[in-house]
Design an enzyme around this catalytic site. Sequence first.
Site, PDB file in Angstrom:
ATOM      1  N   ARG A 208     -38.368  28.267 -62.960  1.00 19.53           N
ATOM      2  CA  ARG A 208     -38.905  29.484 -62.357  1.00 19.53           C
ATOM      3  C   ARG A 208     -40.154  29.895 -63.139  1.00 19.53           C
ATOM      4  O   ARG A 208     -40.160  29.828 -64.386  1.00 19.53           O
ATOM      5  CB  ARG A 208     -37.885  30.634 -62.381  1.00 19.53           C
ATOM      6  CG  ARG A 208     -36.769  30.502 -61.346  1.00 19.53           C
ATOM      7  CD  ARG A 208     -37.279  30.651 -59.906  1.00 19.53           C
ATOM      8  NE  ARG A 208     -36.222  30.497 -58.919  1.00 19.53           N
ATOM      9  CZ  ARG A 208     -35.949  29.361 -58.260  1.00 19.53           C
ATOM     10  NH1 ARG A 208     -36.629  28.262 -58.497  1.00 19.53           N
ATOM     11  NH2 ARG A 208     -34.994  29.334 -57.347  1.00 19.53           N
ATOM     12  N   GLU A 237     -45.690  33.914 -57.799  1.00 16.29           N
ATOM     13  CA  GLU A 237     -45.870  33.114 -56.579  1.00 16.29           C
ATOM     14  C   GLU A 237     -45.857  34.081 -55.409  1.00 16.29           C
ATOM     15  O   GLU A 237     -45.127  35.077 -55.457  1.00 16.29           O
ATOM     16  CB  GLU A 237     -44.711  32.111 -56.409  1.00 16.29           C
ATOM     17  CG  GLU A 237     -44.755  30.984 -57.414  1.00 16.29           C
ATOM     18  CD  GLU A 237     -43.535  30.068 -57.334  1.00 16.29           C
ATOM     19  OE1 GLU A 237     -42.833  30.078 -56.300  1.00 16.29           O
ATOM     20  OE2 GLU A 237     -43.283  29.354 -58.300  1.00 16.29           O
ATOM     21  N   HIS A 254     -44.372  24.670 -56.093  1.00 17.11           N
ATOM     22  CA  HIS A 254     -42.912  24.901 -56.108  1.00 17.11           C
ATOM     23  C   HIS A 254     -42.211  23.954 -55.121  1.00 17.11           C
ATOM     24  O   HIS A 254     -41.474  24.405 -54.232  1.00 17.11           O
ATOM     25  CB  HIS A 254     -42.592  26.370 -55.778  1.00 17.11           C
ATOM     26  CG  HIS A 254     -41.187  26.769 -56.122  1.00 17.11           C
ATOM     27  ND1 HIS A 254     -40.829  28.070 -56.404  1.00 17.11           N
ATOM     28  CD2 HIS A 254     -40.037  26.043 -56.218  1.00 17.11           C
ATOM     29  CE1 HIS A 254     -39.527  28.136 -56.644  1.00 17.11           C
ATOM     30  NE2 HIS A 254     -39.017  26.917 -56.540  1.00 17.11           N
TER      31      HIS A 254
END
Length: 374
Positions: A208, A237, A254
Amino acid sequence: MKILVDENMPYARELFSRTGEVLAVPGRPLPEAELQDASGLMVRSVTKVNAELLAGTPVKFVGTATAGTDHVDDASLAAAGIAFSAAPGCNAIAVVEYVFSSLLLLAERDGFELRDRTVGIVGVGNVGGRLHKRLEAWGVKTLLCDPPRADRGDQERFHSLDELVAQADILTFHTPLFKDGPYKSWHLADMALLMALKPNTILINACRGPVVDNAALLEVLKMRSDLSVVLDVWEPEPDLNLDLLDKVDIATAHIAGYTLEGKARGTTQVFEAWCAFIGQPQQVALESLLPAPEFGTITLHGKLDQPTLKRLVHLVYDVRRDDAPLRKVAAKPGEFDRLRKQYEERREWSSLQVKCDDAESAAMLEKLGFRASL
Ligand SMILES: NC(=O)C1=CN([C@@H]2O[C@H](COP(=O)(O)OP(=O)(O)OC[C@H]3O[C@@H](n4cnc5c(N)ncnc54)[C@H](O)[C@@H]3O)[C@@H](O)[C@H]2O)C=CC1
Ligand SMILES: O=C(O)C(=O)[C@H](O)COP(=O)(O)O
């Protein structure tokens, strides 16, 4: 019964329609009005879910087709009597293969043998554990850090994060995102950690974004050109820091977990949990859903050395196919999510059958996750 499913969940329409009316919706932003007559909500990591979002709706079950769960406030759902289920481990193989693809690329660029490097793995669960096994199979020394497992008395030999920083040539993060608590992982890699990395360390974050302090990382990279960095996840993000993007060696949107197998496993795990919840238990065989892979069989003559392994790994998945598009479009709003939604099919190494004339190479390929035969 109406079930909302994220439009980025392969096979969700065909599976969930066995149990009710399915509506596929974007995850970011979620069209909240559609919740008013929905019984189930199936999301991915881009949708923040809590009891407040679902208050006044008939939603009684939330599923996330992802390994990470930091986007779901499961305590508030439990308090509101809403069931929740995730998909642990669904895409762990994909992330491991992303890490290998990146490391083999950097090894070729910088002229080193992975076997001469020590890899520090922070978070040794579904992803970190599999990464550990595959690196060990290839003969790479690993150092493991997982305080929750160490505190539970797991038998594995664990080290402190400080020890990994002091000794690892490659440091790769695979923890959940915990914003507080005894195992807080928010900004685990902070300015002090980044400055303490050994010269020429490779830093990888595929868990993350906020596990690595992105502002600190940018400052450190301005001072330390010796470091190499692989980032699949960003803080924040989808609006990542473009200056940081310029400075990292491998940059992706991602997608480390985005094999077709990984996503399909996420869907089937959540579907099976939903079926159990509504009292209609069913099991789904992944093979019954997946198409035949693009490359069936390839022949390998002789020994498996690192350049040959890289060729095989990159035949299935070369991380550069995701790095270049992100760099091209990252400045444009909405493009990070578009790259993720329109993701070109990617398969796991097990989709490739390698015919070998050397027994040792075949055994090694099997251990690494390919299908190999003599
Ligand atoms: N980039 C991507 O596409 C993907 C990202 N992820 C992220 O990676 C994370 C890890 O995935 P899995 O291995 O499947 O999860 P997992 O839950 O199986 O393993 C996580 C491990 O981290 C350990 N851990 C927890 N806090 C820690 C800390 N502060 N320091 C060190 N270790 C700690 C846990 O004890 C556990 O063993 C997920 O939570 C998710 O956020 C997962 C899949 C795909
Ligand atoms: O499973 C996880 O955790 C992940 O990070 C997912 O791969 C992220 O994919 P999306 O859920 O954002 O599509």
